[in-house]
Every structure is written in C-alpha cells, then in structure tokens.
Write a protein that holds these residues in place. Sequence first.
Motif, PDB file in Angstrom:
ATOM      1  N   THR A   1      -3.434 -41.478  98.058  1.00  0.00           N
ATOM      2  CA  THR A   1      -4.302 -40.462  97.475  1.00  0.00           C
ATOM      3  C   THR A   1      -3.463 -39.273  97.040  1.00  0.00           C
ATOM      4  OG1 THR A   1      -6.137 -41.141  98.878  1.00  0.00           O
ATOM      5  CG2 THR A   1      -6.268 -38.953  97.889  1.00  0.00           C
ATOM      6  N   ALA A   2      -3.597 -38.878  95.797  1.00  0.00           N
ATOM      7  CA  ALA A   2      -2.860 -37.736  95.264  1.00  0.00           C
ATOM      8  C   ALA A   2      -3.627 -36.454  95.549  1.00  0.00           C
ATOM      9  CB  ALA A   2      -2.645 -37.905  93.763  1.00  0.00           C
TER      10      ALA A   2
ATOM     11  N   ARG B   1      -7.625 -36.405  95.470  1.00  0.00           N
ATOM     12  CA  ARG B   1      -8.395 -35.654  96.452  1.00  0.00           C
ATOM     13  C   ARG B   1      -8.158 -34.170  96.235  1.00  0.00           C
ATOM     14  NH1 ARG B   1      -5.687 -36.647 101.112  1.00  0.00           N
ATOM     15  NH2 ARG B   1      -4.863 -34.550 101.328  1.00  0.00           N
ATOM     16  N   LEU B   2      -9.227 -33.400  96.220  1.00  0.00           N
ATOM     17  CA  LEU B   2      -9.094 -31.959  96.045  1.00  0.00           C
ATOM     18  C   LEU B   2      -8.501 -31.344  97.299  1.00  0.00           C
ATOM     19  CD1 LEU B   2      -9.624 -29.509  94.231  1.00  0.00           C
ATOM     20  CD2 LEU B   2     -11.893 -29.326  95.283  1.00  0.00           C
TER      21      LEU B   2
ATOM     22  N   ALA C   1       2.158 -19.175  92.916  1.00  0.00           N
ATOM     23  CA  ALA C   1       1.376 -20.073  93.776  1.00  0.00           C
ATOM     24  C   ALA C   1       1.630 -21.534  93.429  1.00  0.00           C
ATOM     25  CB  ALA C   1      -0.111 -19.746  93.662  1.00  0.00           C
ATOM     26  N   MET C   2       1.650 -21.859  92.143  1.00  0.00           N
ATOM     27  CA  MET C   2       1.883 -23.245  91.740  1.00  0.00           C
ATOM     28  C   MET C   2       3.255 -23.725  92.199  1.00  0.00           C
ATOM     29  SD  MET C   2       0.241 -23.727  87.924  1.00  0.00           S
ATOM     30  CE  MET C   2       1.503 -22.745  87.124  1.00  0.00           C
ATOM     31  N   VAL C   3       4.273 -22.917  91.922  1.00  0.00           N
ATOM     32  CA  VAL C   3       5.639 -23.310  92.265  1.00  0.00           C
ATOM     33  C   VAL C   3       5.804 -23.423  93.778  1.00  0.00           C
ATOM     34  CG1 VAL C   3       8.060 -22.606  92.172  1.00  0.00           C
ATOM     35  CG2 VAL C   3       6.617 -22.386  90.138  1.00  0.00           C
TER      36      VAL C   3
ATOM     37  N   SER D   1       5.569 -29.050  99.134  1.00  0.00           N
ATOM     38  CA  SER D   1       4.961 -30.391  99.173  1.00  0.00           C
ATOM     39  C   SER D   1       3.506 -30.352  99.622  1.00  0.00           C
ATOM     40  CB  SER D   1       5.771 -31.327 100.085  1.00  0.00           C
ATOM     41  OG  SER D   1       7.100 -31.464  99.614  1.00  0.00           O
ATOM     42  N   ALA D   2       2.804 -29.274  99.275  1.00  0.00           N
ATOM     43  CA  ALA D   2       1.399 -29.146  99.650  1.00  0.00           C
ATOM     44  C   ALA D   2       0.480 -29.931  98.719  1.00  0.00           C
ATOM     45  CB  ALA D   2       0.985 -27.676  99.656  1.00  0.00           C
ATOM     46  N   ILE D   3       0.953 -30.225  97.497  1.00  0.00           N
ATOM     47  CA  ILE D   3       0.132 -30.917  96.506  1.00  0.00           C
ATOM     48  C   ILE D   3       0.996 -31.913  95.737  1.00  0.00           C
ATOM     49  CG2 ILE D   3      -1.561 -29.061  96.189  1.00  0.00           C
ATOM     50  CD1 ILE D   3       0.032 -28.186  93.727  1.00  0.00           C
TER      51      ILE D   3
END
Length: 214
Positions: A9-10, A51-52, A120-122, A128-130
């Motif tokens: 699951t991504a 998955r959100l 936040a994105m970087v 490795s949170a997302i």
Amino acid sequence: MGDKSNTETARVGVYVDGFNLYYGLKRLSGRRDLWLDLAAMARDLLRPGQRLELVTYFTTLVRGDPTSVERQRAYLAALKAHGADVVLGRFQEQLRRCRKCGATWRSYEEKKTDAAIASAMVADVALSAIDVVMLVSADSDLCAAVEKIREIDVLRGTKTRVVAAFPPGKSSDGQRRCSDAWFPIGAAVVRRSQFPDVVSGPGDAVYHRPPHWN
C-alpha cells in the motif's frame, strides 16, 4: 528500494495550497463549495493500492473584516476536527508607489506559504513518511521542491510519485512537466466532499457552515 510493489500500500501525503484552492473554488461556484472537507476529497482522489497518510492545509489568516475572520476560523476548526493539519503563514505589509503619479498606498502580501509547503513535502519524503506526494496547487514555484525530492530519491534509490491535483479552473505547465501525473479536480469531487452543515469537534464543540457560504 524501488517503487512500491503491487501488493504493498502506497502512503499518500496531500499538501493543499489554501489560497490557490480558494480562488479555484470561487471560480467554480462562488461561495457555494467553500465548506470543503479536504480529507474526504483526498480519499476520493486516491487510486487503488493507495492509503491516505496525511492532509496538510497551508493558508494565512485573513485580515480586516471580523466576519471573514470568523468564517475562516470555523473552517480551519472543522478541517482539524476531520483530521487535517493546518499550517499558517502570514501577511507582510508593503508600501507600493504609482510610477505615474507618485501616490503611495499600503498593501499586504502573503508570505511563507510556498516555503512551508515545499519544506513539508521534502521533509516528509526525506523521513520516509510517505510514498506519494499529492500537491493541490497550480503554483509552478513549487517545482523546485519536487526537484529536491528527485535528488533524495536518487541518493536513496527510491521513487516517490509526485502528482499535481489542479484546483478547479487552474493549471500549471511547470507542474505538468515536473510531476509524474496531473489532473484537474472536478466539480463532482468537490460537491461530494462537502462537510455537513454542522461539524462536531472535540468535546462539545460544533462548527457551523457559514450562512454566507450558501
């Protein structure tokens, strides 16, 4: 490490440029769809096998009109009650001058929002949170953050999928080029993702859809 396999699951992180989305919604339907549940919209936009993981909304508190401030605060509280994080920037006062007549006036420019989204994105990718970045914006300035994500992937041997979700009526050639995929957020998704008129919060708190947004 490479792409997620078909059996995994991504985890999707959704990053929302609040002012960009606001003006897209205004263009779509005036005030009618501003009471938007971002977590519900994000889940609607997920693909099979995703998955959100998180939804973060970036905006700046409005100035001046107390009723506008009250509406925004109710909306931010409703977002938090439904699982979104809220990150606030600020308005910076600027003195502007007319080149023709020399007249001056004060105006306010939104500051720090783009930098906060990029950071936040970087950071979430680096930690490795997302596995997937979904960016709800049509601001090509954020492509610099996407390039930084690419650099992280090269160093680690990973592949973070970056998807641009354009607010209604908006688009960005820069984001099309720097993203793995892109799509416009349609009116049907927006309509399906509205909060109920009354949102329950922590304890006995309740947040009402502003009558002005009907």
